[in-house]
Design a protein around this motif. Structure first.
Motif, PDB file in Angstrom:
ATOM      1  N   GLU A 296       0.813  -1.215   0.000  1.00 20.69           N
ATOM      2  CA  GLU A 296       0.000   0.000   0.000  1.00 20.69           C
ATOM      3  C   GLU A 296       0.847   1.265   0.000  1.00 20.69           C
ATOM      4  O   GLU A 296       0.351   2.346  -0.338  1.00 20.69           O
ATOM      5  CB  GLU A 296      -0.933  -0.002   1.208  1.00 20.69           C
ATOM      6  N   THR A 297       2.123   1.151   0.397  1.00 18.78           N
ATOM      7  CA  THR A 297       3.021   2.294   0.433  1.00 18.78           C
ATOM      8  C   THR A 297       4.353   1.902  -0.199  1.00 18.78           C
ATOM      9  O   THR A 297       4.659   0.709  -0.337  1.00 18.78           O
ATOM     10  CB  THR A 297       3.274   2.762   1.875  1.00 18.78           C
ATOM     11  N   PHE A 298       5.155   2.907  -0.541  1.00 17.24           N
ATOM     12  CA  PHE A 298       6.463   2.602  -1.112  1.00 17.24           C
ATOM     13  C   PHE A 298       7.327   1.848  -0.107  1.00 17.24           C
ATOM     14  O   PHE A 298       8.046   0.916  -0.473  1.00 17.24           O
ATOM     15  CB  PHE A 298       7.171   3.883  -1.557  1.00 17.24           C
ATOM     16  N   ASP A 299       7.258   2.238   1.159  1.00 19.30           N
ATOM     17  CA  ASP A 299       8.039   1.537   2.183  1.00 19.30           C
ATOM     18  C   ASP A 299       7.634   0.073   2.265  1.00 19.30           C
ATOM     19  O   ASP A 299       8.486  -0.807   2.442  1.00 19.30           O
ATOM     20  CB  ASP A 299       7.863   2.215   3.549  1.00 19.30           C
ATOM     21  N   ALA A 300       6.336  -0.199   2.136  1.00 20.80           N
ATOM     22  CA  ALA A 300       5.866  -1.588   2.164  1.00 20.80           C
ATOM     23  C   ALA A 300       6.347  -2.340   0.929  1.00 20.80           C
ATOM     24  O   ALA A 300       6.691  -3.524   1.006  1.00 20.80           O
ATOM     25  CB  ALA A 300       4.342  -1.624   2.247  1.00 20.80           C
TER      26      ALA A 300
ATOM     27  N   ASP B 252       1.459   6.441  -8.265  1.00 21.31           N
ATOM     28  CA  ASP B 252       1.963   5.400  -7.378  1.00 21.31           C
ATOM     29  C   ASP B 252       1.124   5.297  -6.108  1.00 21.31           C
ATOM     30  O   ASP B 252       0.835   6.299  -5.451  1.00 21.31           O
ATOM     31  CB  ASP B 252       3.413   5.685  -6.993  1.00 21.31           C
ATOM     32  N   GLY B 253       0.732   4.055  -5.803  1.00 23.92           N
ATOM     33  CA  GLY B 253      -0.040   3.791  -4.606  1.00 23.92           C
ATOM     34  C   GLY B 253      -1.542   3.834  -4.790  1.00 23.92           C
ATOM     35  O   GLY B 253      -2.291   3.439  -3.888  1.00 23.92           O
ATOM     36  N   ASP B 254      -2.016   4.300  -5.961  1.00 22.72           N
ATOM     37  CA  ASP B 254      -3.459   4.363  -6.184  1.00 22.72           C
ATOM     38  C   ASP B 254      -4.060   2.961  -6.161  1.00 22.72           C
ATOM     39  O   ASP B 254      -3.478   2.012  -6.709  1.00 22.72           O
ATOM     40  CB  ASP B 254      -3.776   5.003  -7.537  1.00 22.72           C
TER      41      ASP B 254
ATOM     42  N   HIS C 249      -2.572  -2.324  -5.807  1.00 26.29           N
ATOM     43  CA  HIS C 249      -2.203  -0.920  -5.967  1.00 26.29           C
ATOM     44  C   HIS C 249      -1.315  -0.738  -7.185  1.00 26.29           C
ATOM     45  O   HIS C 249      -0.574  -1.639  -7.583  1.00 26.29           O
ATOM     46  CB  HIS C 249      -1.491  -0.412  -4.711  1.00 26.29           C
TER      47      HIS C 249
ATOM     48  N   TRP D 285       1.778   0.659  -9.198  1.00 22.27           N
ATOM     49  CA  TRP D 285       3.159   1.108  -9.027  1.00 22.27           C
ATOM     50  C   TRP D 285       3.800   1.173 -10.407  1.00 22.27           C
ATOM     51  O   TRP D 285       3.724   0.224 -11.167  1.00 22.27           O
ATOM     52  CB  TRP D 285       3.947   0.154  -8.116  1.00 22.27           C
TER      53      TRP D 285
ATOM     54  N   THR E 289       9.202   3.067 -10.189  1.00 25.08           N
ATOM     55  CA  THR E 289       9.105   2.906  -8.737  1.00 25.08           C
ATOM     56  C   THR E 289       9.379   1.468  -8.319  1.00 25.08           C
ATOM     57  O   THR E 289      10.070   1.222  -7.313  1.00 25.08           O
ATOM     58  CB  THR E 289       7.714   3.358  -8.251  1.00 25.08           C
TER      59      THR E 289
END
Length: 243
Positions: A117-121, A172-174, A192, A194, A198
């Protein structure tokens, strides 16, 4: 995406290979081509779901083979299938974003990265795959959503599913909606978006050295005409990353 979204879907995921030919004739065939010869290789199926690809790795000669998933329902189903029809694989409940000891020659992850759900994830999932590999030269093979998938409503419906974007322009993340109905059940999950850039950045940040993108290919025994629209604008791509 939480593991609980997949708890009740194991049976439908398993049945989708029988109901929808694209899963066998395009997706699975493409994965086999990307993996190459796995005979005697220690293999991990990360985010294994119901264990279909775990059993495929075992059938193609990988050994040992381990399937890992964070959803208890998926792992329970995979163990029941192993008890009914043993292939020699083992299954472990483990969060796909948590690191692990490097013991594998190849890591496979089908439809995993889009559920970050996030870039960190996303980086954490890639780092988990990297941590599972035994060392330099070992490979990570993954199937991810094609950032250029068709936005036309109903484009993929003839293949058994809808991939629905909230707008024509994605960032990104949508969230994206993946919807499929068959055999009295419904798969309705939220991956999501990406971009390629990314996803490559996440893989390199996680410690991979090279990243290669592959278009899906159709089995020579399949109906190529039927899959022409699918292959023209594929919903997924295969990515290989080398440690």
């Amino acid at each position: 995406m939480t593991a609980s979204q997949f708890e009740e879907l194991a049976y439908l995921y398993e049945q989708s290979f029988e109901v929808w030919p694209y899963r066998r004739d395009v997706e699975q065939y493409s994965v086999i081509q990307a993996l190459g010869d796995v005979t005697g290789l220690a293999a991990l199926d990360l985010g294994c779901g119901s264990g279909g690809y775990t059993r495929l790795l075992a059938a193609r000669g990988a050994k040992p083979v381990v399937g890992m998933d964070g959803a208890a329902g998926m792992i329970d189903y995979a163990w029941r299938r192993e008890a009914e029809d043993p292939c020699g694989a083992s299954f472990v409940r483990h969060d796909a974003a948590e690191p692990m000891g490097g013991a594998f020659d190849v890591v496979l992850a089908v439809h995993l990265l889009p559920y970050a759900e996030t870039f960190d994830a996303l980086v954490a999932m890639c780092a988990s795959a990297r941590s599972a590999l035994a060392g330099p030269g070992k490979r990570f093979v993954t199937v991810t959503i094609n950032p250029g998938f068709a936005r036309d409503p109903g484009y993929y419906r003839r293949y058994g599913f809808d991939l629905i974007a909230p707008s024509a322009e994605l960032h990104d993340g949508d969230p994206i909606r993946l919807h499929s109905e068959f055999r009295g059940g419904t798969i309705d999950v939220t991956p999501h978006y990406w971009s390629r850039t990314t996803q490559e950045r996440a893989l390199l940040q996680a410690g991979f050295r090279t990243v290669t993108w592959w278009d899906p290919v159709c089995s020579p025994t399949a109906d190529v005409v039927h899959f022409s629209d699918y292959l023209r604008t594929p919903p997924t791509l295969v990515v290989t990353a080398t440690a």
